[in-house]
Enzyme design. Structure first.
Site, mmCIF file in Angstrom:
data_model
loop_
_atom_site.group_PDB
_atom_site.id
_atom_site.type_symbol
_atom_site.label_atom_id
_atom_site.label_comp_id
_atom_site.label_asym_id
_atom_site.label_seq_id
_atom_site.Cartn_x
_atom_site.Cartn_y
_atom_site.Cartn_z
ATOM 1 N N ASP A 56 0.840 -1.197 0.000
ATOM 2 C CA ASP A 56 0.000 0.000 0.000
ATOM 3 C C ASP A 56 0.878 1.251 0.000
ATOM 4 O O ASP A 56 1.802 1.363 0.800
ATOM 5 C CB ASP A 56 -0.910 -0.009 1.244
ATOM 6 C CG ASP A 56 -2.075 0.958 1.090
ATOM 7 O OD1 ASP A 56 -2.457 1.261 -0.065
ATOM 8 O OD2 ASP A 56 -2.607 1.408 2.116
ATOM 9 N N TYR A 85 1.042 5.749 -0.601
ATOM 10 C CA TYR A 85 0.595 6.925 0.151
ATOM 11 C C TYR A 85 0.584 8.113 -0.808
ATOM 12 O O TYR A 85 1.151 9.155 -0.520
ATOM 13 C CB TYR A 85 1.592 7.138 1.307
ATOM 14 C CG TYR A 85 1.166 7.961 2.484
ATOM 15 C CD1 TYR A 85 -0.035 7.743 3.132
ATOM 16 C CD2 TYR A 85 2.012 8.965 2.993
ATOM 17 C CE1 TYR A 85 -0.388 8.482 4.248
ATOM 18 C CE2 TYR A 85 1.665 9.709 4.105
ATOM 19 C CZ TYR A 85 0.467 9.453 4.729
ATOM 20 O OH TYR A 85 0.128 10.188 5.852
ATOM 21 N N ARG A 124 1.629 17.362 13.120
ATOM 22 C CA ARG A 124 2.650 18.404 12.984
ATOM 23 C C ARG A 124 2.028 19.605 12.284
ATOM 24 O O ARG A 124 2.223 19.812 11.088
ATOM 25 C CB ARG A 124 3.834 17.890 12.130
ATOM 26 C CG ARG A 124 4.572 16.683 12.688
ATOM 27 C CD ARG A 124 5.619 16.160 11.701
ATOM 28 N NE ARG A 124 5.022 15.787 10.426
ATOM 29 C CZ ARG A 124 4.465 14.590 10.177
ATOM 30 N NH1 ARG A 124 4.469 13.662 11.104
ATOM 31 N NH2 ARG A 124 3.907 14.347 9.012
ATOM 32 N N GLU A 169 -10.354 3.641 4.602
ATOM 33 C CA GLU A 169 -9.566 4.509 3.721
ATOM 34 C C GLU A 169 -9.986 4.248 2.278
ATOM 35 O O GLU A 169 -9.951 3.106 1.806
ATOM 36 C CB GLU A 169 -8.055 4.258 3.898
ATOM 37 C CG GLU A 169 -7.543 4.723 5.261
ATOM 38 C CD GLU A 169 -6.027 4.722 5.384
ATOM 39 O OE1 GLU A 169 -5.362 3.969 4.642
ATOM 40 O OE2 GLU A 169 -5.513 5.480 6.235
ATOM 41 N N ARG A 212 -7.133 3.185 14.177
ATOM 42 C CA ARG A 212 -6.271 4.345 14.445
ATOM 43 C C ARG A 212 -5.611 4.294 15.813
ATOM 44 O O ARG A 212 -4.506 4.834 15.985
ATOM 45 C CB ARG A 212 -7.092 5.631 14.315
ATOM 46 C CG ARG A 212 -7.765 5.835 12.961
ATOM 47 C CD ARG A 212 -6.761 5.917 11.837
ATOM 48 N NE ARG A 212 -7.405 6.176 10.549
ATOM 49 C CZ ARG A 212 -6.780 6.045 9.384
ATOM 50 N NH1 ARG A 212 -5.515 5.655 9.333
ATOM 51 N NH2 ARG A 212 -7.416 6.290 8.253
ATOM 52 N N GLN A 231 -2.815 1.816 15.544
ATOM 53 C CA GLN A 231 -1.812 2.464 14.673
ATOM 54 C C GLN A 231 -0.981 3.493 15.440
ATOM 55 O O GLN A 231 0.248 3.538 15.317
ATOM 56 C CB GLN A 231 -2.551 3.139 13.506
ATOM 57 C CG GLN A 231 -1.650 3.742 12.434
ATOM 58 C CD GLN A 231 -2.464 4.385 11.296
ATOM 59 O OE1 GLN A 231 -3.691 4.343 11.291
ATOM 60 N NE2 GLN A 231 -1.775 4.985 10.344
ATOM 61 N N TYR A 270 3.004 2.450 15.346
ATOM 62 C CA TYR A 270 3.539 2.760 14.014
ATOM 63 C C TYR A 270 4.982 3.246 14.020
ATOM 64 O O TYR A 270 5.644 3.213 12.972
ATOM 65 C CB TYR A 270 2.633 3.743 13.271
ATOM 66 C CG TYR A 270 2.897 5.209 13.498
ATOM 67 C CD1 TYR A 270 2.446 5.836 14.651
ATOM 68 C CD2 TYR A 270 3.597 5.963 12.563
ATOM 69 C CE1 TYR A 270 2.680 7.171 14.856
ATOM 70 C CE2 TYR A 270 3.834 7.305 12.761
ATOM 71 C CZ TYR A 270 3.380 7.907 13.920
ATOM 72 O OH TYR A 270 3.627 9.234 14.116
ATOM 73 N N THR A 277 -8.473 -6.198 4.310
ATOM 74 C CA THR A 277 -8.519 -5.182 3.257
ATOM 75 C C THR A 277 -9.619 -5.620 2.304
ATOM 76 O O THR A 277 -9.681 -6.795 1.934
ATOM 77 C CB THR A 277 -7.173 -5.108 2.498
ATOM 78 O OG1 THR A 277 -6.123 -4.879 3.449
ATOM 79 C CG2 THR A 277 -7.165 -3.991 1.466
ATOM 80 N N THR A 281 -4.838 6.584 0.556
ATOM 81 C CA THR A 281 -6.120 7.295 0.631
ATOM 82 C C THR A 281 -6.157 8.464 -0.338
ATOM 83 O O THR A 281 -5.227 9.277 -0.379
ATOM 84 C CB THR A 281 -6.337 7.807 2.065
ATOM 85 O OG1 THR A 281 -6.112 6.732 2.959
ATOM 86 C CG2 THR A 281 -7.753 8.335 2.240
HETATM 87 CA CA CA Z 1 -3.786 3.124 3.265
#
Ligand code: CA
Length: 431
Positions: free
Chosen positions: A132, A134, A148, A204, A242, A245, A249, A262, A364
Site C-alpha cells: 500500500d 501513500y 505536525r 480509507e 487508528r 496504529q 507505528y 482489506t 487514501t
Molecule cells: Ca492506506
C-alpha cells in the site's frame, strides 16, 4: 497499448443485453473481468455486462473466443489472464465487445449469460503480495497536520513514493464482513497500554492496481514500460484501527493496525477500458520534479485518471429504518501526487520482482476540501468533530453494524461512463 481507443469505446455502441444500455457501471464500453460462481457451480472467469455476467469459460468451450487469450480463460483465477501481453487482452476485449453488441450473436451467447444477483463474486486473483502506497498528497497533508500543524508533509514526501508492505492473506472481496480488531492501545489517560477492541476503527478510500506481467528479480521496470504491467484497477478499502496504529507505528510503520482485513471490489476494470479516461498527471513545480527514473513525458501527459470517487455509510439504524446509504464524502482522483506508473516503477526500482496478480494500493485519495476527505480520521479531525447522519446519529469512528460503501466512476466529456461496482463491507463485533 493501454492508450488505444477503438470501437469498443464508441459511445454509440449498445448491447443486446438490454440492462447494459445506460447502466451506470457496466455498459458494453466497460467489460470488466472477474471470478464468479453461478448458484451451486464452480468458480469461473466472467465479464460484467449490465446486471448480468457472461461466462468466459463457457464462451471458450463453445468456440466463440478463440484468440490467443482463450487458453487462460478456464482458470479459477485471473492471474494467467493478467500475465498476457496487452495486445492479447485487447484482442479478447474486441471479440467480447463484438459478441455482446452485435445482436447476430444473441442466440449463440445468451446461454452463457447469468443474472449477477444469482451469482457469487470472488477475489479475481491469487494475490501473492500486497503493498500500500501513500500517493494522496491531500491525505498525507491532512494526517500530517494532525500531528505536525506547522510542517505537515515530511521532507521525503515529494521525492520518494512512500509505501509499506501489507498482508495479502487478509484481502477479501466486497461483502465479506470485517471483524473489529483487538490490539494494544494506549489511552491518553493511562501510563501503560491495554489489550482491547479498537475504539477508533476507520476506512480509507483507495484504488487498487492489479499487476499484469511481472518482472524478473533484479530487473526493474522502466517508467516508460510501467503501464504495460498494469492489468487493471479496483476500489480498495484499507481498514485502519487508528488507536492501534498510533501506538505501534513508530519506528517501522503500519502493522496490525491495518493487516486484519482489506476489502477490494471484485471486478477488474482493465487499463484498456480506462484508455479514454486518462488525463494529465497532477502538475508539479520545477523544484518538485521527480528524479529521472520516475519521469516520463507520456506518463506526465496521460498518467492521471478522470475518476469520481465517493464514500457512503449505512448504519444499523439506517438499515432498520429502510434508509439509503448516506454519502459522507465525494471527490476525484486528482490528489494523486504519484501516478500508477510511478509507484509500480518505484516498487521494482531496487530489483524487487512483482508477479501477475500482485496488488498495489494507492493510499487514501482525499481532496483538498473537507467534502472530499477519504477517511473518518480526516473528516472528524481525529474524532474531535463527529459527523452527523440523517438519523440524528453521529460518528467519530465506525461502530459495529456500520457498513462502508466505496464508489468509483470514470467519466469524461463525450464518453460513456464506466464504474467499478460494489466495494462494501459491514463491521461486526470483536471476538
Ligand atoms: Ca492506506
Amino acid at each position: 497499448m493501454s492508450l488505444q481507443i477503438d470501437e469498443t469505446h464508441d459511445p454509440a455502441r449498445t448491447s443486446w443485453v438490454v440492462s447494459a444500455n445506460g447502466h451506470r457501471e457496466f455498459p458494453v464500453q466497460n467489460l470488466p473481468f472477474g471470478i464468479f460462481s453461478p448458484r451451486g457451480s464452480a468458480r469461473r472467469a466472467g465479464v460484467a455486462i449490465g446486471d448480468c455476467i457472461i461466462d468466459l469459460r463457457g464462451l471458450t468451450a463453445e468456440g466463440f473466443v478463440s484468440c490467443d487469450a482463450a487458453s487462460v480463460l478456464h482458470h479459477e483465477t485471473l492471474n494467467a489472464l493478467f500475465a498476457l501481453p496487452s495486445e492479447e487482452r485487447v484482442a479478447l476485449r474486441r471479440r467480447l465487445s463484438e459478441g455482446l453488441s452485435d445482436s447476430a450473436y444473441r442466440d449463440r451467447l445468451q446461454p452463457y449469460l447469468h443474472k449477477a444477483s444469482s451469482c457469487t463474486l470472488h477475489l479475481p486473483a491469487q494475490i501473492g503480495d500486497y503493498t500500500d502506497f501513500y500517493v494522496g498528497i491531500h491525505h498525507a497533508t491532512n494526517v500530517g497536520r494532525l500531528f505536525r500543524p506547522d510542517n505537515p508533509l515530511l521532507p521525503n514526501y515529494k521525492h520518494v513514493p512512500i509505501g509499506y508492505h501489507g498482508r495479502a492473506s487478509s484481502v477479501r472481496s466486497s461483502g465479506v464482513p470485517v471483524r473489529r480488531p483487538q490490539g494494544q492501545l494506549k489511552p491518553p489517560d493511562r501510563d501503560r497500554p491495554i489489550f482491547a477492541p479498537s475504539q477508533r476503527l476507520d476506512y480509507e478510500l483507495e484504488l487498487g492496481l492489479w499487476v499484469g506481467q511481472g518482472n524478473a528479480l533484479g530487473q526493474p521496470v522502466s517508467i516508460a514500460e510501467a503501464w504495460k504491467h498494469i492489468a487493471g484497477l479496483c476500489l480498495l478499502n484499507d481498514w485502519s484501527a487508528r488507536d492501534i496504529q498510533a501506538w505501534e507505528y513508530q519506528p517501522l510503520g503500519p502493522f496490525l493496525a491495518k493487516n486484519f482485513q482489506t476489502t477490494v471490489s471484485p471486478w477488474v476494470v482493465t487499463t484498456e477500458a480506462l484508455a479514454p479516461f486518462r488525463q494529465a498527471a497532477s502538475a508539479r513545480s520545477a523544484e518538485d520534479a521527480a528524479l529521472p527514473y520516475l519521469t516520463d513525458t507520456q506518463d506526465q501527459q496521460f498518467g492521471g485518471l478522470a475518476l469520481e470517487l465517493s464514500v457512503s455509510l449505512l448504519t444499523k439504524r439506517m438499515r432498520y429504518e429502510g434508509m439509503a446509504p448516506f454519502r459522507v464524502s465525494q471527490g476525484d482522483a486528482s490528489g494523486m501526487y504519484w501516478t500508477l506508473a510511478q509507484i509500480l516503477t518505484h516498487h521494482t526500482s531496487n530489483g524487487c520482482n512483482l508477479l501477475p496478480g500482485d496488488l498495489l494500493g494507492t493510499g487514501t485519495l482525499s481532496m483538498a476540501e473537507r467534502e472530499g476527505f477519504g477517511s473518518l480520521l480526516e473528516l472528524t479531525l481525529a474524532g474531535s468533530e463527529p459527523i452527523a447522519l440523517p438519523t440524528g446519529e453521529t460518528r467519530s469512528f465506525l461502530e459495529d453494524g456500520d457498513e462502508v460503501l466505496l464508489s468509483g466512476v470514470a467519466c469524461t466529456e463525450g464518453r460513456t461512463n464506466i464504474g467499478f461496482g460494489a466495494c462494501r463491507a459491514m463491521i461486526v463485533p470483536a471476538p
